[in-house]
Scaffold this active site. Sequence first.
Site, PDB file in Angstrom:
ATOM      1  N   ASN A   9       0.851  -1.198   0.000  1.00 49.37           N
ATOM      2  CA  ASN A   9       0.000   0.000   0.000  1.00 49.37           C
ATOM      3  C   ASN A   9       0.888   1.251   0.000  1.00 49.37           C
ATOM      4  O   ASN A   9       1.552   1.540   1.000  1.00 49.37           O
ATOM      5  CB  ASN A   9      -0.888  -0.053   1.257  1.00 49.37           C
ATOM      6  N   GLY A  11       0.224   4.320   0.255  1.00 44.83           N
ATOM      7  CA  GLY A  11      -0.163   5.310   1.274  1.00 44.83           C
ATOM      8  C   GLY A  11       0.481   5.003   2.616  1.00 44.83           C
ATOM      9  O   GLY A  11       1.001   5.890   3.300  1.00 44.83           O
ATOM     10  N   LYS A  12       0.467   3.728   2.980  1.00 36.81           N
ATOM     11  CA  LYS A  12       1.122   3.336   4.239  1.00 36.81           C
ATOM     12  C   LYS A  12       2.623   3.617   4.153  1.00 36.81           C
ATOM     13  O   LYS A  12       3.223   4.175   5.073  1.00 36.81           O
ATOM     14  CB  LYS A  12       0.933   1.839   4.500  1.00 36.81           C
ATOM     15  N   ASP A  69      -1.140  -4.163   9.787  1.00 34.08           N
ATOM     16  CA  ASP A  69      -2.515  -4.503   9.437  1.00 34.08           C
ATOM     17  C   ASP A  69      -3.413  -3.494  10.135  1.00 34.08           C
ATOM     18  O   ASP A  69      -3.271  -3.236  11.332  1.00 34.08           O
ATOM     19  CB  ASP A  69      -2.888  -5.929   9.824  1.00 34.08           C
ATOM     20  N   TYR A 164      -9.864   5.467   3.585  1.00 41.62           N
ATOM     21  CA  TYR A 164     -11.063   6.122   4.123  1.00 41.62           C
ATOM     22  C   TYR A 164     -10.774   7.522   4.668  1.00 41.62           C
ATOM     23  O   TYR A 164     -11.640   8.122   5.301  1.00 41.62           O
ATOM     24  CB  TYR A 164     -11.667   5.242   5.229  1.00 41.62           C
ATOM     25  N   ASP A 165      -9.574   8.048   4.431  1.00 45.97           N
ATOM     26  CA  ASP A 165      -9.196   9.362   4.991  1.00 45.97           C
ATOM     27  C   ASP A 165     -10.206  10.474   4.698  1.00 45.97           C
ATOM     28  O   ASP A 165     -10.476  11.299   5.579  1.00 45.97           O
ATOM     29  CB  ASP A 165      -7.806   9.786   4.488  1.00 45.97           C
ATOM     30  N   LYS A 185      -1.724  14.475  10.105  1.00 47.69           N
ATOM     31  CA  LYS A 185      -2.235  13.112  10.333  1.00 47.69           C
ATOM     32  C   LYS A 185      -1.197  12.289  11.090  1.00 47.69           C
ATOM     33  O   LYS A 185      -1.520  11.535  12.008  1.00 47.69           O
ATOM     34  CB  LYS A 185      -2.584  12.443   8.992  1.00 47.69           C
ATOM     35  N   ARG A 191      -1.712   4.890  13.101  1.00 45.39           N
ATOM     36  CA  ARG A 191      -0.385   4.394  12.694  1.00 45.39           C
ATOM     37  C   ARG A 191       0.716   5.113  13.473  1.00 45.39           C
ATOM     38  O   ARG A 191       1.679   4.500  13.934  1.00 45.39           O
ATOM     39  CB  ARG A 191      -0.228   4.608  11.173  1.00 45.39           C
TER      40      ARG A 191
HETATM   41  P1  ITT Z   1      -0.774  -4.373   2.861  1.00 41.65           P
HETATM   42  O1  ITT Z   1      -1.539  -5.539   3.433  1.00 41.65           O
HETATM   43  O2  ITT Z   1       0.062  -4.750   1.686  1.00 41.65           O
HETATM   44  O3  ITT Z   1      -0.021  -3.606   3.893  1.00 41.65           O
HETATM   45  P2  ITT Z   1      -3.435  -3.267   2.457  1.00 41.65           P
HETATM   46  O4  ITT Z   1      -3.944  -1.964   1.947  1.00 41.65           O
HETATM   47  O5  ITT Z   1      -4.057  -4.519   1.893  1.00 41.65           O
HETATM   48  O6  ITT Z   1      -1.842  -3.301   2.247  1.00 41.65           O
HETATM   49  P3  ITT Z   1      -4.554  -3.917   5.047  1.00 41.65           P
HETATM   50  O7  ITT Z   1      -4.888  -5.312   4.681  1.00 41.65           O
HETATM   51  O8  ITT Z   1      -3.967  -3.639   6.395  1.00 41.65           O
HETATM   52  O9  ITT Z   1      -3.519  -3.262   4.015  1.00 41.65           O
HETATM   53  O10 ITT Z   1      -5.877  -3.024   4.847  1.00 41.65           O
HETATM   54  C1  ITT Z   1      -5.893  -1.739   5.368  1.00 41.65           C
HETATM   55  C2  ITT Z   1      -7.031  -0.947   4.737  1.00 41.65           C
HETATM   56  O11 ITT Z   1      -7.645  -0.148   5.772  1.00 41.65           O
HETATM   57  C3  ITT Z   1      -6.487   0.041   3.722  1.00 41.65           C
HETATM   58  O12 ITT Z   1      -6.458  -0.528   2.427  1.00 41.65           O
HETATM   59  C4  ITT Z   1      -7.460   1.197   3.849  1.00 41.65           C
HETATM   60  O13 ITT Z   1      -8.625   0.923   3.110  1.00 41.65           O
HETATM   61  C5  ITT Z   1      -7.811   1.170   5.339  1.00 41.65           C
HETATM   62  N1  ITT Z   1      -6.873   2.030   6.110  1.00 41.65           N
HETATM   63  C6  ITT Z   1      -5.900   1.627   6.968  1.00 41.65           C
HETATM   64  N2  ITT Z   1      -5.218   2.682   7.449  1.00 41.65           N
HETATM   65  C7  ITT Z   1      -5.771   3.764   6.882  1.00 41.65           C
HETATM   66  C8  ITT Z   1      -5.495   5.131   6.955  1.00 41.65           C
HETATM   67  O14 ITT Z   1      -4.494   5.626   7.683  1.00 41.65           O
HETATM   68  N3  ITT Z   1      -6.249   5.972   6.236  1.00 41.65           N
HETATM   69  C9  ITT Z   1      -7.256   5.516   5.471  1.00 41.65           C
HETATM   70  N4  ITT Z   1      -7.577   4.223   5.324  1.00 41.65           N
HETATM   71  C10 ITT Z   1      -6.835   3.346   6.026  1.00 41.65           C
END
Ligand code: ITT
Length: 229
Positions: A9, A11-12, A69, A164-165, A185, A191
């Site tokens: 991801n 964004g993460k 996660d 969902y930000d 943020k 996080r």
């Molecule tokens: P990885 O598993 O590869 O890290 P992923 O996006 O699939 O990527 P997750 O399974 O942890 O990660 O799902 C997290 C989801 O939750 C993410 O895709 C967003 O839709 C939401 N999410 C988590 N943190 C967020 C944030 O800081 N802002 C907005 N949405 C967030």
Amino acid sequence: MRVYCATSNPGKLREFRLAGAAHGIEVEPVPGLADIPAPHETGNTFEENAVLKAEYYSRFVDGWVLADDSGLEVDALGGAPGVHSARFAALDTGAPGNSGDAENNAKLLALLADVPGPRRTARFRCVLALTEVTASGAGATKLFEGVCEGRLGLAPQGRAGFGYDPLFFPTGSERSFAQLGQAEKNEISHRARALAGLRHFLQVPPPPHRPPGRPGWPRRKGGVSRRTA
Ligand code: ITT
């Protein structure tokens, strides 16, 4: 020091990089990540999935590997989408992989159409799993958790961030995470709070002076940590 981030991801990854930079921690994606098939996230909890990802990617890393996660828990939906946050829209269609942010947000708004403001409470939860791989193998995985309480708006607001930000207004703010922008943020997010626990574990000192509004991990310890093995 360097930490390898096991996330697909962007964004993460952006948030981890910005937060790490404030403490002299280099955050890099797991080497060759794009060519590594993603693991199936079969856990029923954020903890299970975070451990699963960290331990899976530790096979490809020499050093520290960090997995995240996370997701959104909406009270009026009994805690959904929770661990299904990334593929919330796809739960209805059976489409493989994660759903687009716009689809997930549209589904959420539709489900909450009749829910009035005071009942639109929600929280973001983040669980980080950290494993160190040395010549003698992977060590015990450590977990760090962070939560950010808030409420959901009636329509998307703002363009920064991801997921969902645009719908999430942290408690006490009239601006969504997507309106606050990355630096703000990173001061208060789920996080950032989990990262504060991780930073404490790694004994990374806070920066000597950080003017208000500058990016960085929070000084306050916000997460919990525990051993999983
Ligand atoms: P990885 O598993 O590869 O890290 P992923 O996006 O699939 O990527 P997750 O399974 O942890 O990660 O799902 C997290 C989801 O939750 C993410 O895709 C967003 O839709 C939401 N999410 C988590 N943190 C967020 C944030 O800081 N802002 C907005 N949405 C967030």
